[in-house]
Design a protein around this motif. Sequence first.
Motif, PDB file in Angstrom:
ATOM      1  N   SER A  32       0.827  -1.204   0.000  1.00  0.00           N
ATOM      2  CA  SER A  32       0.000   0.000   0.000  1.00  0.00           C
ATOM      3  C   SER A  32       0.862   1.255   0.000  1.00  0.00           C
ATOM      4  O   SER A  32       0.545   2.240  -0.677  1.00  0.00           O
ATOM      5  CB  SER A  32      -0.965   0.005   1.181  1.00  0.00           C
ATOM      6  N   PHE A  33       1.982   1.234   0.716  1.00  0.00           N
ATOM      7  CA  PHE A  33       2.890   2.379   0.712  1.00  0.00           C
ATOM      8  C   PHE A  33       3.497   2.557  -0.676  1.00  0.00           C
ATOM      9  O   PHE A  33       3.590   3.674  -1.190  1.00  0.00           O
ATOM     10  CB  PHE A  33       3.990   2.198   1.759  1.00  0.00           C
ATOM     11  N   TRP A  34       3.904   1.453  -1.309  1.00  0.00           N
ATOM     12  CA  TRP A  34       4.481   1.518  -2.651  1.00  0.00           C
ATOM     13  C   TRP A  34       3.460   2.068  -3.641  1.00  0.00           C
ATOM     14  O   TRP A  34       3.776   2.933  -4.457  1.00  0.00           O
ATOM     15  CB  TRP A  34       4.963   0.136  -3.098  1.00  0.00           C
ATOM     16  N   LEU A  35       2.221   1.595  -3.564  1.00  0.00           N
ATOM     17  CA  LEU A  35       1.184   2.065  -4.471  1.00  0.00           C
ATOM     18  C   LEU A  35       0.906   3.550  -4.256  1.00  0.00           C
ATOM     19  O   LEU A  35       0.720   4.307  -5.219  1.00  0.00           O
ATOM     20  CB  LEU A  35      -0.101   1.259  -4.283  1.00  0.00           C
ATOM     21  N   ALA A  36       0.906   3.986  -3.007  1.00  0.00           N
ATOM     22  CA  ALA A  36       0.664   5.405  -2.716  1.00  0.00           C
ATOM     23  C   ALA A  36       1.751   6.276  -3.325  1.00  0.00           C
ATOM     24  O   ALA A  36       1.458   7.285  -3.977  1.00  0.00           O
ATOM     25  CB  ALA A  36       0.576   5.625  -1.211  1.00  0.00           C
ATOM     26  N   GLN A  37       3.006   5.903  -3.147  1.00  0.00           N
ATOM     27  CA  GLN A  37       4.074   6.734  -3.702  1.00  0.00           C
ATOM     28  C   GLN A  37       4.107   6.650  -5.219  1.00  0.00           C
ATOM     29  O   GLN A  37       4.420   7.624  -5.892  1.00  0.00           O
ATOM     30  CB  GLN A  37       5.434   6.386  -3.094  1.00  0.00           C
ATOM     31  N   ALA A  38       3.781   5.491  -5.791  1.00  0.00           N
ATOM     32  CA  ALA A  38       3.776   5.354  -7.251  1.00  0.00           C
ATOM     33  C   ALA A  38       2.641   6.161  -7.874  1.00  0.00           C
ATOM     34  O   ALA A  38       2.752   6.616  -9.009  1.00  0.00           O
ATOM     35  CB  ALA A  38       3.657   3.881  -7.637  1.00  0.00           C
ATOM     36  N   THR A  39       1.561   6.345  -7.147  1.00  0.00           N
ATOM     37  CA  THR A  39       0.413   7.092  -7.652  1.00  0.00           C
ATOM     38  C   THR A  39       0.552   8.587  -7.388  1.00  0.00           C
ATOM     39  O   THR A  39       0.295   9.414  -8.268  1.00  0.00           O
ATOM     40  CB  THR A  39      -0.883   6.578  -6.987  1.00  0.00           C
ATOM     41  N   VAL A  40       0.973   8.943  -6.200  1.00  0.00           N
ATOM     42  CA  VAL A  40       1.022  10.349  -5.800  1.00  0.00           C
ATOM     43  C   VAL A  40       2.252  11.058  -6.361  1.00  0.00           C
ATOM     44  O   VAL A  40       2.178  12.243  -6.705  1.00  0.00           O
ATOM     45  CB  VAL A  40       0.977  10.469  -4.258  1.00  0.00           C
ATOM     46  N   GLY A  41       3.365  10.366  -6.481  1.00  0.00           N
ATOM     47  CA  GLY A  41       4.601  10.997  -6.943  1.00  0.00           C
ATOM     48  C   GLY A  41       4.467  11.716  -8.274  1.00  0.00           C
ATOM     49  O   GLY A  41       4.756  12.921  -8.367  1.00  0.00           O
ATOM     50  N   PRO A  42       4.041  11.017  -9.332  1.00  0.00           N
ATOM     51  CA  PRO A  42       3.892  11.711 -10.620  1.00  0.00           C
ATOM     52  C   PRO A  42       2.848  12.827 -10.578  1.00  0.00           C
ATOM     53  O   PRO A  42       3.028  13.882 -11.203  1.00  0.00           O
ATOM     54  CB  PRO A  42       3.451  10.608 -11.579  1.00  0.00           C
ATOM     55  N   ALA A  43       1.768  12.641  -9.841  1.00  0.00           N
ATOM     56  CA  ALA A  43       0.744  13.686  -9.738  1.00  0.00           C
ATOM     57  C   ALA A  43       1.306  14.920  -9.027  1.00  0.00           C
ATOM     58  O   ALA A  43       1.037  16.054  -9.432  1.00  0.00           O
ATOM     59  CB  ALA A  43      -0.484  13.150  -9.005  1.00  0.00           C
ATOM     60  N   ALA A  44       2.089  14.701  -7.977  1.00  0.00           N
ATOM     61  CA  ALA A  44       2.700  15.833  -7.268  1.00  0.00           C
ATOM     62  C   ALA A  44       3.680  16.559  -8.180  1.00  0.00           C
ATOM     63  O   ALA A  44       3.747  17.798  -8.171  1.00  0.00           O
ATOM     64  CB  ALA A  44       3.408  15.347  -6.007  1.00  0.00           C
ATOM     65  N   GLY A  45       4.428  15.814  -8.981  1.00  0.00           N
ATOM     66  CA  GLY A  45       5.338  16.433  -9.943  1.00  0.00           C
ATOM     67  C   GLY A  45       4.594  17.274 -10.965  1.00  0.00           C
ATOM     68  O   GLY A  45       5.042  18.352 -11.359  1.00  0.00           O
ATOM     69  N   SER A  46       3.442  16.795 -11.390  1.00  0.00           N
ATOM     70  CA  SER A  46       2.619  17.555 -12.336  1.00  0.00           C
ATOM     71  C   SER A  46       2.102  18.846 -11.714  1.00  0.00           C
ATOM     72  O   SER A  46       2.047  19.886 -12.381  1.00  0.00           O
ATOM     73  CB  SER A  46       1.447  16.703 -12.815  1.00  0.00           C
ATOM     74  N   VAL A  47       1.738  18.788 -10.455  1.00  0.00           N
ATOM     75  CA  VAL A  47       1.275  19.998  -9.767  1.00  0.00           C
ATOM     76  C   VAL A  47       2.412  21.015  -9.673  1.00  0.00           C
ATOM     77  O   VAL A  47       2.213  22.212  -9.929  1.00  0.00           O
ATOM     78  CB  VAL A  47       0.719  19.650  -8.363  1.00  0.00           C
ATOM     79  N   VAL A  48       3.598  20.556  -9.319  1.00  0.00           N
ATOM     80  CA  VAL A  48       4.755  21.458  -9.226  1.00  0.00           C
ATOM     81  C   VAL A  48       5.060  22.071 -10.592  1.00  0.00           C
ATOM     82  O   VAL A  48       5.282  23.281 -10.709  1.00  0.00           O
ATOM     83  CB  VAL A  48       5.987  20.714  -8.663  1.00  0.00           C
ATOM     84  N   ALA A  49       5.065  21.224 -11.632  1.00  0.00           N
ATOM     85  CA  ALA A  49       5.353  21.734 -12.972  1.00  0.00           C
ATOM     86  C   ALA A  49       4.288  22.726 -13.423  1.00  0.00           C
ATOM     87  O   ALA A  49       4.609  23.773 -14.008  1.00  0.00           O
ATOM     88  CB  ALA A  49       5.455  20.580 -13.963  1.00  0.00           C
ATOM     89  N   GLY A  50       3.031  22.426 -13.170  1.00  0.00           N
ATOM     90  CA  GLY A  50       1.957  23.345 -13.538  1.00  0.00           C
ATOM     91  C   GLY A  50       2.040  24.656 -12.780  1.00  0.00           C
ATOM     92  O   GLY A  50       1.827  25.730 -13.350  1.00  0.00           O
ATOM     93  N   GLY A  51       2.345  24.590 -11.497  1.00  0.00           N
ATOM     94  CA  GLY A  51       2.505  25.807 -10.703  1.00  0.00           C
ATOM     95  C   GLY A  51       3.670  26.648 -11.186  1.00  0.00           C
ATOM     96  O   GLY A  51       3.569  27.876 -11.293  1.00  0.00           O
ATOM     97  N   ALA A  52       4.774  25.993 -11.496  1.00  0.00           N
ATOM     98  CA  ALA A  52       5.937  26.726 -12.004  1.00  0.00           C
ATOM     99  C   ALA A  52       5.624  27.350 -13.363  1.00  0.00           C
ATOM    100  O   ALA A  52       6.033  28.479 -13.640  1.00  0.00           O
ATOM    101  CB  ALA A  52       7.142  25.798 -12.111  1.00  0.00           C
ATOM    102  N   ALA A  53       4.889  26.629 -14.208  1.00  0.00           N
ATOM    103  CA  ALA A  53       4.542  27.167 -15.527  1.00  0.00           C
ATOM    104  C   ALA A  53       3.644  28.393 -15.407  1.00  0.00           C
ATOM    105  O   ALA A  53       3.766  29.331 -16.203  1.00  0.00           O
ATOM    106  CB  ALA A  53       3.860  26.089 -16.366  1.00  0.00           C
ATOM    107  N   SER A  54       2.767  28.394 -14.412  1.00  0.00           N
ATOM    108  CA  SER A  54       1.892  29.556 -14.251  1.00  0.00           C
ATOM    109  C   SER A  54       2.653  30.771 -13.714  1.00  0.00           C
ATOM    110  O   SER A  54       2.247  31.903 -13.935  1.00  0.00           O
ATOM    111  CB  SER A  54       0.715  29.225 -13.337  1.00  0.00           C
ATOM    112  N   VAL A  55       3.755  30.538 -13.034  1.00  0.00           N
ATOM    113  CA  VAL A  55       4.535  31.646 -12.468  1.00  0.00           C
ATOM    114  C   VAL A  55       5.588  32.156 -13.450  1.00  0.00           C
ATOM    115  O   VAL A  55       5.702  33.368 -13.669  1.00  0.00           O
ATOM    116  CB  VAL A  55       5.210  31.217 -11.143  1.00  0.00           C
TER     117      VAL A  55
END
Length: 128
Positions: free
Chosen positions: A49-72
């Motif tokens: 469950s920990f592995w699945l959480a990091q495998a799912t959340v990691g790329p999504a968190a990276g997308s949020v960071v990239a999107g936030g940086a692109a807006s700035v």
Amino acid sequence: MAAFGFSRYLPLALVFLGVAGLGMILSEILQRSLLQRHTPDHLMGRVSSFWLAQATVGPAAGSVVAGGAASVVGPSAAVVVVVVVGGLLCACVVVLIAVALPGFRRVTSAGVVVEESGDGTAEDVLVR
């Protein structure tokens, strides 16, 4: 990912992006294989469950960071800041882990580690 960020020629950038995606797929397969082989049965649910959480959340968190940086700073600068810097940092961390924990380089899904003895021959050591 760093090569994708540095590339200014779209077809080449897409090739780098494809290679990065292939690397991510292979990484996930290897991670899961090693987890299944080396995790005790009584901890498999928690570790999975920990592995699945990091495998799912990691790329999504990276997308949020990239999107936030692109807006700035704009999309082009965001690629440089997030993708290039992030890719280079990731590569550095991999090298540091490989140097600090050399046993990781020898672990296999079969649970056998090949070690060199003092006389230059190799021997198989079972990992427990």
